[in-house]
Design a protein around this motif. Sequence first.
Motif, PDB file in Angstrom:
ATOM      1  N   TYR A  10       0.864  -1.179   0.000  1.00 12.65           N
ATOM      2  CA  TYR A  10       0.000   0.000   0.000  1.00 12.65           C
ATOM      3  C   TYR A  10       0.903   1.232   0.000  1.00 12.65           C
ATOM      4  N   TYR A  11       1.391   1.582  -1.161  1.00 12.79           N
ATOM      5  CA  TYR A  11       2.259   2.745  -1.326  1.00 12.79           C
ATOM      6  C   TYR A  11       1.753   3.570  -2.505  1.00 12.79           C
ATOM      7  N   LEU A  15      -2.445   4.188  -1.975  1.00 10.07           N
ATOM      8  CA  LEU A  15      -2.967   4.900  -0.805  1.00 10.07           C
ATOM      9  C   LEU A  15      -4.186   5.750  -1.161  1.00 10.07           C
ATOM     10  N   LEU A  31       0.447   9.948   2.810  1.00  5.45           N
ATOM     11  CA  LEU A  31      -0.620  10.376   3.705  1.00  5.45           C
ATOM     12  C   LEU A  31      -0.048  11.365   4.709  1.00  5.45           C
ATOM     13  N   TYR A  41      -7.624   6.488   8.502  1.00  7.40           N
ATOM     14  CA  TYR A  41      -7.406   5.968   7.154  1.00  7.40           C
ATOM     15  C   TYR A  41      -7.804   4.496   7.129  1.00  7.40           C
ATOM     16  N   ALA A  43      -7.777   1.350   4.726  1.00 11.50           N
ATOM     17  CA  ALA A  43      -7.180   0.875   3.483  1.00 11.50           C
ATOM     18  C   ALA A  43      -8.175   0.039   2.688  1.00 11.50           C
ATOM     19  N   GLY A 141       3.684   4.608   3.622  1.00 12.89           N
ATOM     20  CA  GLY A 141       2.888   3.470   3.169  1.00 12.89           C
ATOM     21  C   GLY A 141       3.125   2.284   4.085  1.00 12.89           C
TER      22      GLY A 141
END
Length: 363
Positions: A10-11, A15, A31, A41, A43, A141
């Motif tokens: 999750y980069y 994101l 973020l 947040y 995901a 991330g």
Amino acid sequence: MVEAGKKVNYYRLALRKGRMHRMEVSEDDRLVGEGGGVFYYLAPVFDSADYESTWHRLCLEGVFVNCKYEIVVVATDEDLRETLGDGNLSSAQQLQILKEYKHIRKVNVNDLLLHRLQGRYLWVMISVAGARIDSRFRIEGFSVEFPQGSFADYLPEIYHQGRDSFFERYMAVFQSMYEDLEKEVDKLPQYLDYQTTSEKNLPILAEWAGGRALLDQWTPKQLRCLIGNLQAIQSGNGTWSVMEQMIEMLTGEKAVIVEYFKWRDWMRKQSTLFEEYHHLFGNNEDTFAIIIDATEKEPEISERKLEEKLEDYTPLGMRCKVIYLRKNSYMDTQCYLDKNSYLSVPETPTTEGFVLGGDYILG
């Protein structure tokens, strides 16, 4: 070597697909947030496509200043997208729904073991609480590794005490250290590549390659160009072509090099202009002039600083004289037609500041 597992990252652009409350995505896809209060947040859900799937580890990268952050990870065989996707639910309410399922919760911990989780769908929620007005954070991330793996699997059967046992958790400490080190080793070619390595490694690579980069203040872009052409530069040190290449790398402009013998023989018959040429291009045989066009854009480096940088690439016993061509309208100076010359506009005369102190006849 341990059998490689799978990883979901999750980069950057990944994101942007999550649901945010008060958090923002920066221009470089991180973020970020600042100030007091709580930031959330959620995901995007990850579907492993395998019921009762096991999970191994979550690693978070970020900087938190005067903040407390909480990570909640949930794995279920039930798809909660319809429940959590209700637009009337706040982020705090979504967090409460996730905590009703088996979950792992950690505060101010960026490396989590997920061995106790089992399920097809994985949910990750990050909440950040700012303690002061100047609180701020930046999340690069995070990544999730699966399925669950343990060093104990490579040991005799007597050490297999079941998942989430003390021995499993104890071995996981060394496993995490080993896996992180293995990742660094895998990145070694990237670190040694001057085009992809980080800026802080460039001076070290230049020193290894025999460059003099540490003695000067080079920009990262210039260092990459220097390292890439170092062999050609060192083998041709002191030559015209290398000198032109270095000047273009330092200033971004092509230069005209005027050597003493080129104009001396030509001007020998023009004794009246001989002194002028001495003034323009140098009066000694060991001096050559470097002319650079600066009419459109002023170079970031000064003439004196450029001369200092070029000393390492100047033939032994020679010295250079750097000349920046700026707009000019005076003859017998560095003024060249169709290069940097222009017609000056005379100012409009006025009588302001003048006093008639006697008898004058005007007209």
